[in-house]
Design a protein around this motif. Sequence first.
Motif, PDB file in Angstrom:
ATOM      1  N   VAL A   1       0.922  -1.256  -0.042  1.00  0.00           N
ATOM      2  CA  VAL A   1       0.047  -0.193  -0.060  1.00  0.00           C
ATOM      3  C   VAL A   1       0.925   1.256   0.028  1.00  0.00           C
ATOM      4  O   VAL A   1       2.098   1.295   0.485  1.00  0.00           O
TER       5      VAL A   1
ATOM      6  N   VAL B   1      -1.620   5.153   3.410  1.00  0.00           N
ATOM      7  CA  VAL B   1      -2.405   4.092   3.749  1.00  0.00           C
ATOM      8  C   VAL B   1      -1.414   3.379   4.779  1.00  0.00           C
ATOM      9  O   VAL B   1      -2.167   3.043   6.101  1.00  0.00           O
TER      10      VAL B   1
ATOM     11  N   THR C   1       3.189  -2.914   3.781  1.00  0.00           N
ATOM     12  CA  THR C   1       2.320  -4.185   3.339  1.00  0.00           C
ATOM     13  C   THR C   1       1.313  -4.225   4.161  1.00  0.00           C
ATOM     14  O   THR C   1       1.746  -4.282   5.729  1.00  0.00           O
TER      15      THR C   1
ATOM     16  N   LEU D   1      -9.316  -1.673  -0.036  1.00  0.00           N
ATOM     17  CA  LEU D   1      -8.022  -1.987  -0.626  1.00  0.00           C
ATOM     18  C   LEU D   1      -8.281  -2.846  -1.884  1.00  0.00           C
ATOM     19  O   LEU D   1      -7.363  -3.326  -2.202  1.00  0.00           O
TER      20      LEU D   1
ATOM     21  N   PHE E   1      -5.647  -2.156  -4.824  1.00  0.00           N
ATOM     22  CA  PHE E   1      -4.033  -2.544  -4.656  1.00  0.00           C
ATOM     23  C   PHE E   1      -4.141  -3.770  -4.952  1.00  0.00           C
ATOM     24  O   PHE E   1      -4.669  -4.803  -4.387  1.00  0.00           O
TER      25      PHE E   1
END
Length: 401
Positions: free
Chosen positions: A190, A194, A222, A250, A253
């Motif tokens: 990410v 984030v 991560t 999410l 991603f």
Amino acid sequence: MSSEHAAEDNQQVWDVVVVGAGPAGASAAHAAACTGRRVLLLEKAELPRYKTCGGGIIGPSRDALPPGFELPLRDRVHAVTFSLNGRLTRTRRSRNMLFGLINRPDFDARLVESAKDAGATVRTGVTVSRVEQHGAEVPDRRTVAVVLGDGEVVLARAVVGADGSAGRIGAHVGVKVDQVDLGLEAEIPVPAPVAEDWAGRVLIDWGPIPGSYGWVFPKGDTLTVGVISARGEGAATKRYLEDFIGRLGLAGFEPSISSGHLTRCRAEDSPLSRGRVLVCGDAAGLLEPWTREGISFALRSGRLAGEWAVRVSEAHDAVDARRQALNYAFAIKAGLGVEMGVGRQMLKVFTRRPGLMHAAVTGFRPAWQAFAKITRGTTTLAEIVRTHSMARRALEAMNRG
């Protein structure tokens, strides 16, 4: 010349051979090697290697590590956000660290290095096809033959099986399971904003499938995002993970790794040994039934297995070997077995009434304090139930429905 001496003259006989270099196996090899015995650790993969695992290191895991071991922590958790299938979200915080987060490849590799530093010999890229305690490959009654995939035979006075829940050694011992769950996980890189939002905080979501839950564990840049539920709910579990990732924002991603794994929890009457062969960790079905936490069970059972394998290796006959193996089983059942028994009760309550569990940990301060103490390692769920009559009566009442 006796067959025993002939075996030692013609081929090296290891005191202890450990199969599997995860936390249980590395811990067993370290414990056995610290006594000065000849220890061989076998692993089918090349290290480091990825394992499907949240990577949470709670207090009991930390306390079971080799002396001087430095944890390769990716984050330190001070806050937990709880939700009930995405609803009723609430965050609880702690001034002190609750637990740490690691990447399994780094953690496992360091544990193996600790075993090597203690004197163990490590061989990777080695597959074990079977173990034999009788037959042509076994030169005497004090020896176990570990037969490798290429036909090579390794001889040992004792063997520790730590080769996972579907490994060869557990099958040899006759390990029985009464709970199988499916865990699905994604490692999601990410952006920095984030990652910063998640730093120091994990999410636990009580899921839509009975007995299921999901998690988000931050590890630098991560996020480890996963869910777990009973086997047989594969399609629903996959949908849960997809929905979970989506509502967390999410979905845009791309995961660097997507993986799945079956966890297997031992039946209470399942054996922990056969002859001169002991099992520990996942190979023995040792994990916490409610949370399916396995690292602390692997480290603690591995250390015990390594210590008792040394005693088995010194046994001069089958009777003495059996006595030492039974002592190992007693040590496991008196500690980890009791914790598993309470965990089974908690899973039954949680499966029927996840909302009650959510309300307790988010709205009842003693329940949150108990959660914090358990994760830090200052107590265990079994200890709370044993020493607090109110907790014991509440659990019994909830189990009665």
